[in-house]
Design a protein around this motif. Structure first.
Motif, PDB file in Angstrom:
ATOM      1  N   ILE A  27       0.847  -1.195   0.000  1.00  0.00           N
ATOM      2  CA  ILE A  27       0.000   0.000   0.000  1.00  0.00           C
ATOM      3  C   ILE A  27       0.885   1.249   0.000  1.00  0.00           C
ATOM      4  O   ILE A  27       0.552   2.251  -0.653  1.00  0.00           O
ATOM      5  N   ALA A  28       2.042   1.155   0.672  1.00  0.00           N
ATOM      6  CA  ALA A  28       2.948   2.306   0.655  1.00  0.00           C
ATOM      7  C   ALA A  28       3.468   2.540  -0.758  1.00  0.00           C
ATOM      8  O   ALA A  28       3.527   3.679  -1.235  1.00  0.00           O
ATOM      9  N   LEU A  43      -8.052   9.624  18.266  1.00  0.00           N
ATOM     10  CA  LEU A  43      -7.103  10.069  19.286  1.00  0.00           C
ATOM     11  C   LEU A  43      -5.988  10.909  18.662  1.00  0.00           C
ATOM     12  O   LEU A  43      -5.519  11.881  19.247  1.00  0.00           O
ATOM     13  N   LEU A  44      -5.570  10.504  17.457  1.00  0.00           N
ATOM     14  CA  LEU A  44      -4.435  11.182  16.821  1.00  0.00           C
ATOM     15  C   LEU A  44      -4.872  12.421  16.052  1.00  0.00           C
ATOM     16  O   LEU A  44      -4.036  13.119  15.513  1.00  0.00           O
ATOM     17  N   ARG A  45      -6.192  12.675  15.975  1.00  0.00           N
ATOM     18  CA  ARG A  45      -6.672  13.601  14.948  1.00  0.00           C
ATOM     19  C   ARG A  45      -6.061  14.987  15.018  1.00  0.00           C
ATOM     20  O   ARG A  45      -5.890  15.632  13.990  1.00  0.00           O
ATOM     21  N   VAL A 103      -1.252   8.476   6.690  1.00  0.00           N
ATOM     22  CA  VAL A 103      -1.328   8.084   8.100  1.00  0.00           C
ATOM     23  C   VAL A 103      -2.493   7.125   8.310  1.00  0.00           C
ATOM     24  O   VAL A 103      -2.357   6.083   8.962  1.00  0.00           O
ATOM     25  N   GLN A 104      -3.634   7.453   7.713  1.00  0.00           N
ATOM     26  CA  GLN A 104      -4.793   6.572   7.871  1.00  0.00           C
ATOM     27  C   GLN A 104      -4.495   5.187   7.313  1.00  0.00           C
ATOM     28  O   GLN A 104      -4.794   4.169   7.944  1.00  0.00           O
ATOM     29  N   VAL A 163      -1.676   3.712   7.000  1.00  0.00           N
ATOM     30  CA  VAL A 163      -0.729   2.959   7.835  1.00  0.00           C
ATOM     31  C   VAL A 163      -1.439   2.381   9.049  1.00  0.00           C
ATOM     32  O   VAL A 163      -1.246   1.213   9.399  1.00  0.00           O
ATOM     33  N   VAL A 164      -2.306   3.170   9.689  1.00  0.00           N
ATOM     34  CA  VAL A 164      -3.038   2.665  10.853  1.00  0.00           C
ATOM     35  C   VAL A 164      -3.896   1.467  10.451  1.00  0.00           C
ATOM     36  O   VAL A 164      -3.861   0.409  11.093  1.00  0.00           O
ATOM     37  N   ILE A 165      -4.644   1.621   9.341  1.00  0.00           N
ATOM     38  CA  ILE A 165      -5.514   0.518   8.923  1.00  0.00           C
ATOM     39  C   ILE A 165      -4.683  -0.700   8.575  1.00  0.00           C
ATOM     40  O   ILE A 165      -4.983  -1.820   8.989  1.00  0.00           O
ATOM     41  N   ALA A 166      -3.592  -0.474   7.805  1.00  0.00           N
ATOM     42  CA  ALA A 166      -2.796  -1.614   7.352  1.00  0.00           C
ATOM     43  C   ALA A 166      -2.222  -2.370   8.535  1.00  0.00           C
ATOM     44  O   ALA A 166      -2.217  -3.608   8.533  1.00  0.00           O
ATOM     45  N   SER A 167      -1.779  -1.667   9.580  1.00  0.00           N
ATOM     46  CA  SER A 167      -1.215  -2.415  10.710  1.00  0.00           C
ATOM     47  C   SER A 167      -2.288  -3.235  11.403  1.00  0.00           C
ATOM     48  O   SER A 167      -2.060  -4.375  11.797  1.00  0.00           O
TER      49      SER A 167
END
Lengths: 205, 218
Positions: free
Chosen positions: A90-91, B70-72, B83-84, B86-90
């Motif tokens: 995705i990156a 929380l990060l907003r 950023v979104q 990355v959060v979802i992917a993790s």
């Protein structure tokens, strides 16, 4: 060479992204109101799939796969990073889309103007990530095969969205039951188109 | 000391309950907002994978909604999409590893569709539209509500496809043997991908027939 061509044809008609796997449905339904915009989005998808699938192939082959890091050092032979593939793919897709956007803007302002806002939207089109994940799952043997799979899937998606857009332009003149108007009838037409595309299943390549 | 005591909203106030109830019918993610169709249709040939995918989406959505909320205030708007993602992917990686460890068969059936939760527009859409501008608790409820609305459609579609296509529900035979002796046959067409689209089309038809407000103007 023949194998590469087979993969190309197969990914357009038999394993069509939209009709066989429902990938990229969100933008497929949202942007298919007129033929003109859907042609723009279709080209952008072909473009991005044709670039990201081979790049992700190289990434998978030389970094992520079990034992892929052997070229760095022989002691990495049993390192398997494939659990990282989602986040890396995705990156890559997000940055490739950004890069493609910048290059197109610099060298071909006309194309950039016609693709417009569709390029950034593509980063979250599931057909793109799906292309990379299918490439990983089906284990293509060479860069050529991966590229032809990427391009073929893009062309298949292009055909599907242009087809549905043409039908939707005409259906405005038909008398659809009120509750089915708009979204409902689009779903049913896509289903019928899918059944039509299934006739390609008989082809052995 | 400030004279004004800020009134605390009860955790399950009417406004908060609305966040859960609305997405189930009036603003259903699939049939009204048209989000998250991609992975929804491909896994609905059988009920089991549909349930597992719905639960995975529920978890990913609730947690990433809370995290983003929380990060907003710390996320620069220009790079918020990355950023979104990355959060979802993790979160999705975690869910994928859990599925592989505990329900390997189902995880094989779902194949790439667990990964595709990342680009499931429903999650991105809710993060962008709701979590970025609301406190964690409402964001959590919104995530749960939308995931429920999504899961319900998935389960209805999968139920009918499995019942009519293979005569089973959750792999248990429900259509009696006697029917087959009288010449009843499973409708093989229901198993095939295009029927998922037509089933959703029919669900939309029924829903809009009863909820007139949703009918589109021509």
């Amino acid at each position: 060479m023949q194998e590469i061509f087979n993969i190309f044809i197969k990914s357009i008609f038999i394993d069509n992204m939209v009709f066989a796997y429902f990938l990229g449905m969100c933008s497929y339904l949202a942007v298919s109101k007129t033929v003109k915009t859907s042609v723009g989005l279709g080209f952008a998808v072909i473009f991005v799939l044709g670039i990201t699938v081979p790049v992700d192939y190289l990434l998978n082959e030389y970094v992520l796969k079990a034992g892929a890091l052997v070229w760095v050092d022989a002691s990495f032979a049993d390192v398997d990073l494939s659990f990282l593939s989602f986040i890396l793919f995705i990156a890559i897709i997000a940055s490739m889309v950004q890069l493609v956007e910048m290059i197109v803007e610099k060298f071909s302002p006309a194309l950039y103007a016609s693709l417009g806002i569709f390029l950034p939207l593509i980063a979250v089109n599931c057909a793109i990530l799906g292309g990379s994940l299918f490439m990983q799952e089906r284990d293509y043997q060479s860069l050529g095969q991966a590229t032809s799979f990427g391009l073929g899937s893009g062309v298949g998606w292009f055909l599907a969205i242009v087809g549905i857009a043409a039908i939707r332009e005409k259906i405005r003149y038909s008398n659809v039951p009120p509750a089915l108007r708009g979204l409902g009838i689009t779903f049913i037409i896509t289903g019928l188109m899918g059944i039509a595309f299934m006739s390609f299943l008989g082809i052995k390549l | 000391m400030s004279a004004e005591v800020k009134e605390r909203e009860p955790l399950f106030s009417a406004k908060n309950m609305k966040l859960i109830k609305n997405p189930i019918n009036l603003s259903n993610p699939i049939t009204v907002q048209v989000l998250g169709i991609c992975s929804a249709l491909a896994v609905t040939a059988k009920l089991m994978p549909a349930i597992v995918l719905s639960i995975s989406v529920l978890v990913v959505m609730a947690v990433s909604n809370v995290l983003i909320s929380l990060l907003r205030n710390g996320i620069p708007p220009r790079i918020r999409i990355i950023v979104q993602l990355v959060v979802i992917a993790s979160m999705v990686i975690l869910v994928d590893q859990v599925l592989k460890a505990f329900v390997y068969d189902v995880s094989k059936q779902l194949s790439v569709f667990v990964g595709l939760i990342i680009t499931n527009c429903i999650i991105m859409g809710r993060l962008e539209a709701f979590a970025m501008s609301n406190k964690p608790w409402p964001a959590f409820l919104d995530g749960i509500g939308n995931a429920l609305g999504y899961g319900i459609i998935l389960i209805i579609v999968a139920f009918f496809r499995e019942l009519l296509g293979s005569g089973t529900v959750l792999d248990m035979q429900v259509i009696p043997e006697g029917f087959y002796e009288f010449g009843y046959k499973n409708n093989g067409l229901m198993i095939l991908p295009p029927m998922a689209l037509i089933t959703v089309g029919v669900i939309i038809w029924v829903q809009r027939y009863y909820t007139r407000d949703l009918i589109e103007k021509n």
